[in-house]
Design a protein around this motif. Structure first.
Motif, PDB file in Angstrom:
ATOM      1  N   TRP A 140      -4.396   6.653  -8.160  1.00  0.00           N
ATOM      2  CA  TRP A 140      -3.612   6.762  -6.930  1.00  0.00           C
ATOM      3  C   TRP A 140      -2.114   6.768  -7.230  1.00  0.00           C
ATOM      4  N   SER A 165      -9.333  -3.945 -12.839  1.00  0.00           N
ATOM      5  CA  SER A 165      -8.992  -3.500 -11.484  1.00  0.00           C
ATOM      6  C   SER A 165      -7.782  -2.574 -11.510  1.00  0.00           C
ATOM      7  N   SER A 213      -8.946   0.868 -12.340  1.00  0.00           N
ATOM      8  CA  SER A 213      -9.677   1.500 -11.235  1.00  0.00           C
ATOM      9  C   SER A 213      -8.755   2.068 -10.156  1.00  0.00           C
ATOM     10  N   ARG A 214      -7.532   1.566 -10.055  1.00  0.00           N
ATOM     11  CA  ARG A 214      -6.629   2.053  -9.008  1.00  0.00           C
ATOM     12  C   ARG A 214      -5.486   2.913  -9.557  1.00  0.00           C
TER      13      ARG A 214
END
Length: 225
Positions: free
Chosen positions: A100, A93, A96-97
């Motif tokens: 940003w 996770s 995946s972020r």
């Protein structure tokens, strides 16, 4: 020929405008110059982790990233800290972020992930792949960024072999990716009931102070003074 009153005032207005205009334009230019003068941007230290970085159960400023920020401020250094910790975060996770958080270049990137993978018994090959992918993504986007990998250990709930292999994971990654390694972020804190919350996983304020002392020497050597 006599001038009418209207013509007289028109001529007077033109003369006045001609005399005053350059001064007004100069003042305007000065004001615009003052307005657009850029403010120097402080260099970024980014902590990218899970509930340990986020400071689960305590105030964010009392967690070790907050303590690093306080030390930076006390030394009046040209750095600022962003805490990208998120409770429950796994390496998958986190990967995946990550984009940003990489909209801005970090001068120092502290990677504190993997603990939740270990506690959940996730395949170590998957954890290693994700950690390496995070490091490689930071390197590819910002080659000058200094990367600090926080080594973790887990209790033997998943069996001794898994626990041992998990501990070896971080030195392997640090060597393969040529990044700085903290051997064990929670050294002196893990397993001590007086330094952890009742869940025996997350440090108390006193525990985070020790974690800060563990990590600060590594951060300090990476700072550009």
């Amino acid at each position: 020929m006599k001038l009418s009153f209207n013509s007289f005032y028109i001529i007077l207005g033109v003369i006045f405008f001609s005399c005053s205009s350059p001064k007004e334009e100069k003042t305007k230019e000065v004001q615009e110059t003052e307005t657009i003068t850029p403010v120097p941007t402080k260099k970024l230290i980014l902590f990218f982790g899970n509930s340990l970085s986020a400071g689960y159960g305590i105030e964010a400023e009392d967690a070790f990233p907050g303590l690093v920020a306080a030390r930076i401020d006390s030394l009046n250094l040209n750095y600022r800290v962003i805490n990208g910790g998120l409770s429950g975060e796994t390496t998958a996770s986190g990967l995946s972020r990550l984009d940003w958080f990489l909209e801005e270049e970090p001068s120092i990137f502290v990677l504190e992930l993997g603990g939740n993978d270990g506690l959940r018994g996730i395949d170590l090959a998957e954890t290693k792949k994700n950690l390496k992918a995070i490091i490689q993504l930071v390197k590819s986007k910002y080659p000058e960024t200094k990367i600090l990998l926080a080594g973790m250990q887990i209790p033997p709930n998943m069996g001794q072999e898994y626990t041992s292999d998990f501990q070896k994971l971080y030195p392997q990654i640090a060597q393969e990716e040529d990044v700085e390694l903290i051997p064990f972020l929670l050294e002196g804190v893990a397993g001590d009931p007086d330094l952890n919350l009742p869940d025996r996983i997350h440090p108390t304020e006193e525990g985070h102070q020790i974690v800060f002392e563990n990590i600060w020497p590594f951060i300090e050597t990476m700072l550009e003074r």
